[in-house]
Motif scaffolding. Structure first.
Motif, PDB file in Angstrom:
ATOM      1  N   GLU A 289       0.832  -1.208   0.000  1.00  0.00           N
ATOM      2  CA  GLU A 289       0.000   0.000   0.000  1.00  0.00           C
ATOM      3  C   GLU A 289       0.867   1.259   0.000  1.00  0.00           C
ATOM      4  OE1 GLU A 289      -4.023  -1.089   2.441  1.00  0.00           O
ATOM      5  OE2 GLU A 289      -2.150  -1.064   3.588  1.00  0.00           O
ATOM      6  N   THR A 290       1.948   1.221   0.754  1.00  0.00           N
ATOM      7  CA  THR A 290       2.850   2.370   0.816  1.00  0.00           C
ATOM      8  C   THR A 290       3.474   2.632  -0.545  1.00  0.00           C
ATOM      9  OG1 THR A 290       3.312   1.963   3.153  1.00  0.00           O
ATOM     10  CG2 THR A 290       4.896   3.330   1.958  1.00  0.00           C
ATOM     11  N   LEU A 291       3.946   1.572  -1.207  1.00  0.00           N
ATOM     12  CA  LEU A 291       4.542   1.752  -2.528  1.00  0.00           C
ATOM     13  C   LEU A 291       3.517   2.278  -3.520  1.00  0.00           C
ATOM     14  CD1 LEU A 291       6.893  -1.352  -2.829  1.00  0.00           C
ATOM     15  CD2 LEU A 291       7.463   0.997  -2.153  1.00  0.00           C
TER      16      LEU A 291
ATOM     17  N   MET B  77       3.058  10.054  -5.510  1.00  0.00           N
ATOM     18  CA  MET B  77       3.576  11.209  -4.771  1.00  0.00           C
ATOM     19  C   MET B  77       4.977  11.565  -5.257  1.00  0.00           C
ATOM     20  SD  MET B  77       2.605  10.283  -0.867  1.00  0.00           S
ATOM     21  CE  MET B  77       0.952  10.103  -0.297  1.00  0.00           C
ATOM     22  N   PRO B  78       5.097  12.168  -6.440  1.00  0.00           N
ATOM     23  CA  PRO B  78       6.428  12.453  -6.979  1.00  0.00           C
ATOM     24  C   PRO B  78       7.268  13.359  -6.083  1.00  0.00           C
ATOM     25  CG  PRO B  78       4.721  13.480  -8.313  1.00  0.00           C
ATOM     26  CD  PRO B  78       4.033  12.603  -7.316  1.00  0.00           C
TER      27      PRO B  78
ATOM     28  N   ALA C  53       9.179   7.037  -9.498  1.00  0.00           N
ATOM     29  CA  ALA C  53       8.231   5.922  -9.383  1.00  0.00           C
ATOM     30  C   ALA C  53       8.790   4.632  -9.995  1.00  0.00           C
ATOM     31  CB  ALA C  53       6.897   6.279 -10.042  1.00  0.00           C
ATOM     32  N   VAL C  54       9.562   4.752 -11.076  1.00  0.00           N
ATOM     33  CA  VAL C  54      10.123   3.559 -11.718  1.00  0.00           C
ATOM     34  C   VAL C  54      11.211   2.893 -10.858  1.00  0.00           C
ATOM     35  CG1 VAL C  54       9.600   4.308 -14.061  1.00  0.00           C
ATOM     36  CG2 VAL C  54      11.811   4.881 -13.052  1.00  0.00           C
ATOM     37  N   ASP C  55      11.747   3.619  -9.856  1.00  0.00           N
ATOM     38  CA  ASP C  55      12.772   3.088  -8.970  1.00  0.00           C
ATOM     39  C   ASP C  55      12.196   2.228  -7.849  1.00  0.00           C
ATOM     40  OD1 ASP C  55      14.746   4.546 -10.364  1.00  0.00           O
ATOM     41  OD2 ASP C  55      14.421   6.291  -9.073  1.00  0.00           O
TER      42      ASP C  55
END
Length: 82
Positions: free
Chosen positions: A57-59, A65-66, A76-78
């Motif tokens: 959920e956190t991820l 949230m950039p 986000a891709v990381d």
């Protein structure tokens, strides 16, 4: 919980975790060649506890949230696959 509270918390956490681990490692290793820096992993864990969410959920929340990810030094891709 407002974005400003999360931002302030994240800023403090990143500073503390970088001090604790010495900022070792790259924030994210490109092309899946490794893992996240220790401070990024610790920061993500602290946010998980603070938000009272599961890791997945956190991820999911952080992918939207950039600004918070930028505070940690991630995109986000990381984010690791959960």
């Amino acid at each position: 919980m407002s974005m400003s509270k999360i931002s302030r918390f994240t800023e403090k956490v990143v500073t503390l975790t970088k001090n604790a681990v010495g900022g070792r490692g790259d924030v994210a290793t490109p092309f899946g060649g490794g893992g996240l820096a220790e401070y990024a992993v610790l920061s993500l864990h602290c946010l998980r506890v603070y938000l009272e969410k599961s890791y997945g959920e956190t991820l999911d929340l952080l992918s939207e949230m950039p600004q918070i990810l930028g505070d940690i030094g991630l995109n986000a891709v990381d984010l690791p696959d959960h």
